[in-house]
Write an enzyme that holds these catalytic residues in place. Sequence first.
Site, PDB file in Angstrom:
ATOM      1  N   TYR A  54       9.159 -11.861 -42.037  1.00 38.13           N
ATOM      2  CA  TYR A  54       8.949 -11.106 -40.798  1.00 38.13           C
ATOM      3  C   TYR A  54      10.107 -11.352 -39.833  1.00 38.13           C
ATOM      4  O   TYR A  54      10.389 -12.491 -39.454  1.00 38.13           O
ATOM      5  CB  TYR A  54       7.620 -11.475 -40.123  1.00 38.13           C
ATOM      6  N   LEU A 213      -6.006  -1.300 -39.153  1.00 38.52           N
ATOM      7  CA  LEU A 213      -5.919   0.018 -38.495  1.00 38.52           C
ATOM      8  C   LEU A 213      -4.931   0.939 -39.224  1.00 38.52           C
ATOM      9  O   LEU A 213      -4.510   1.958 -38.661  1.00 38.52           O
ATOM     10  CB  LEU A 213      -5.476  -0.140 -37.032  1.00 38.52           C
TER      11      LEU A 213
HETATM   12  P1  NDP Z   1      -2.933  -2.825 -37.948  1.00 35.32           P
HETATM   13  O1  NDP Z   1      -3.094  -1.868 -39.069  1.00 35.32           O
HETATM   14  O2  NDP Z   1      -4.159  -3.174 -37.195  1.00 35.32           O
HETATM   15  O3  NDP Z   1      -1.809  -2.254 -36.981  1.00 35.32           O
HETATM   16  C1  NDP Z   1      -1.499  -2.936 -35.795  1.00 35.32           C
HETATM   17  C2  NDP Z   1      -0.751  -2.010 -34.871  1.00 35.32           C
HETATM   18  O4  NDP Z   1      -1.610  -0.935 -34.444  1.00 35.32           O
HETATM   19  C3  NDP Z   1      -0.337  -2.710 -33.598  1.00 35.32           C
HETATM   20  O5  NDP Z   1       0.860  -3.419 -33.736  1.00 35.32           O
HETATM   21  C4  NDP Z   1      -0.253  -1.553 -32.626  1.00 35.32           C
HETATM   22  O6  NDP Z   1       0.965  -0.864 -32.869  1.00 35.32           O
HETATM   23  C5  NDP Z   1      -1.431  -0.694 -33.060  1.00 35.32           C
HETATM   24  N1  NDP Z   1      -2.667  -1.094 -32.376  1.00 35.32           N
HETATM   25  C6  NDP Z   1      -3.366  -2.247 -32.527  1.00 35.32           C
HETATM   26  N2  NDP Z   1      -4.466  -2.257 -31.751  1.00 35.32           N
HETATM   27  C7  NDP Z   1      -4.467  -1.092 -31.098  1.00 35.32           C
HETATM   28  C8  NDP Z   1      -5.333  -0.538 -30.141  1.00 35.32           C
HETATM   29  N3  NDP Z   1      -6.436  -1.179 -29.747  1.00 35.32           N
HETATM   30  N4  NDP Z   1      -5.043   0.699 -29.651  1.00 35.32           N
HETATM   31  C9  NDP Z   1      -3.935   1.370 -30.056  1.00 35.32           C
HETATM   32  N5  NDP Z   1      -3.062   0.884 -30.949  1.00 35.32           N
HETATM   33  C10 NDP Z   1      -3.329  -0.339 -31.478  1.00 35.32           C
HETATM   34  O7  NDP Z   1      -2.374  -4.212 -38.463  1.00 35.32           O
HETATM   35  P2  NDP Z   1      -0.886  -4.622 -38.988  1.00 35.32           P
HETATM   36  O8  NDP Z   1      -0.329  -3.575 -39.864  1.00 35.32           O
HETATM   37  O9  NDP Z   1      -0.110  -5.067 -37.825  1.00 35.32           O
HETATM   38  O10 NDP Z   1      -1.275  -5.856 -39.891  1.00 35.32           O
HETATM   39  C11 NDP Z   1      -1.935  -6.986 -39.308  1.00 35.32           C
HETATM   40  C12 NDP Z   1      -1.358  -8.248 -39.875  1.00 35.32           C
HETATM   41  O11 NDP Z   1      -1.572  -8.282 -41.277  1.00 35.32           O
HETATM   42  C13 NDP Z   1       0.173  -8.396 -39.725  1.00 35.32           C
HETATM   43  O12 NDP Z   1       0.544  -8.853 -38.456  1.00 35.32           O
HETATM   44  C14 NDP Z   1       0.471  -9.410 -40.796  1.00 35.32           C
HETATM   45  O13 NDP Z   1       0.148 -10.697 -40.327  1.00 35.32           O
HETATM   46  C15 NDP Z   1      -0.501  -9.005 -41.900  1.00 35.32           C
HETATM   47  N6  NDP Z   1       0.172  -8.139 -42.902  1.00 35.32           N
HETATM   48  C16 NDP Z   1       0.326  -8.638 -44.174  1.00 35.32           C
HETATM   49  C17 NDP Z   1       0.942  -7.904 -45.155  1.00 35.32           C
HETATM   50  C18 NDP Z   1       1.104  -8.474 -46.514  1.00 35.32           C
HETATM   51  O14 NDP Z   1       1.843  -7.910 -47.323  1.00 35.32           O
HETATM   52  N7  NDP Z   1       0.454  -9.555 -46.820  1.00 35.32           N
HETATM   53  C19 NDP Z   1       1.491  -6.544 -44.883  1.00 35.32           C
HETATM   54  C20 NDP Z   1       1.245  -6.095 -43.526  1.00 35.32           C
HETATM   55  C21 NDP Z   1       0.587  -6.870 -42.590  1.00 35.32           C
HETATM   56  P3  NDP Z   1       1.789  -0.037 -31.756  1.00 35.32           P
HETATM   57  O15 NDP Z   1       1.276  -0.418 -30.414  1.00 35.32           O
HETATM   58  O16 NDP Z   1       3.195  -0.408 -31.986  1.00 35.32           O
HETATM   59  O17 NDP Z   1       1.516   1.393 -32.085  1.00 35.32           O
END
Ligand code: NDP
Length: 324
Positions: A54, A213
């Site tokens: 990351y 999400l």
């Molecule tokens: P989500 O699918 O929940 O997406 C999160 C993003 O959605 C935020 O960064 C924000 O983006 C938006 N968001 C979150 N909450 C809200 C809200 N209440 N209202 C509006 N927009 C919102 O999760 P991630 O994809 O970030 O994944 C979560 C975690 O999982 C990562 O941080 C990581 O630790 C892990 N992960 C692991 C992987 C793996 O291969 N093992 C791959 C991917 C993730 P924005 O505001 O920029 O639009």
Amino acid sequence: MEYRRLGPAGLKVSLLSFGSWVTFGPQLKGDLVLDCLAAARDAGVNFFDNAEAYAGGESERIMGQAFAEMGWPRHSYVVSTKLFWGLEEGVVNMKNTLNRKYLMHAIDGSLERFGLDFVDLLFCHRPDPETPIEETVWAMSDIVSSGKALYWGTSEWSADEIRAAWDVAERHHLHKPVMEQPQYNMLARRKVEREYARLYDDIGLGLTTWSPLASGLLSGKYIDGIPEGSRGALPGYEWLRKSLTNPESTSAMKDLKAVADGLDCTMSQLALAWCARNPRVSTVITGASRVEQVRENMEALDVLALLSDDVVARIDEITKPLAH
Ligand code: NDP
């Protein structure tokens, strides 16, 4: 907050946790990081997810510095990292691998960036078809024995690969993998709901699930296009844009919004509660680019009680045709 056991381990993790992919570095720096981590912890989060890859190692550095600044006692939180992609360009054996040499160097690099003596959870971030699973299992088990990680697991491995790793560990009395980190949300279900089905009872597999999400899609924020500052607008994430804005998903998001409105919650809360509802999930790793999102998301468990069979059936009707 509810706390669930991490599969067969005695360790308990908060049902909602907090991760740093995309956000730490590009979107969150300085006080914003502290605010988000503190908001999550105030809501009861005890597990914070990270990975070597990351932000090219920066995310581990930022998180470690924040832990130190906030002075949280080390025993009060669970932190992870994940190894596979590597950071060393142009060096043989150091990229896209789970060979013993890489793993032994990489764990030291992660700990140095975090400023920690050990991580609680260590994941093999992807499977490596070029390294014998036996070599990887011995190396991961040795890292646990050395005290540099407390538990180990996998991310996005197939059921067969997880079973093979578990069998090697069982045969040689090594530390077994206890958790897998798959994507899981209303639109990404196959691995968790079908492929891993036998592993839950057979080996007690725990799950730390990602992208609840679908990178923000299920928050409904892309219904009217791509908002400025959102993940869909970030340079380098062009590959995501198509899935966030295709007409079929937009129409489904409008239907999901009606479900959320009917329950008097936000779409994000509905999507997070839906993941948490699955008892096989140990923790739902949330992500956020601002503290308001963390606060909103942390209230998602209040929605759990509203997910009647009828509501879940309606969600299935809307999302299953699009799900993989
Ligand atoms: P989500 O699918 O929940 O997406 C999160 C993003 O959605 C935020 O960064 C924000 O983006 C938006 N968001 C979150 N909450 C809200 C809200 N209440 N209202 C509006 N927009 C919102 O999760 P991630 O994809 O970030 O994944 C979560 C975690 O999982 C990562 O941080 C990581 O630790 C892990 N992960 C692991 C992987 C793996 O291969 N093992 C791959 C991917 C993730 P924005 O505001 O920029 O639009």
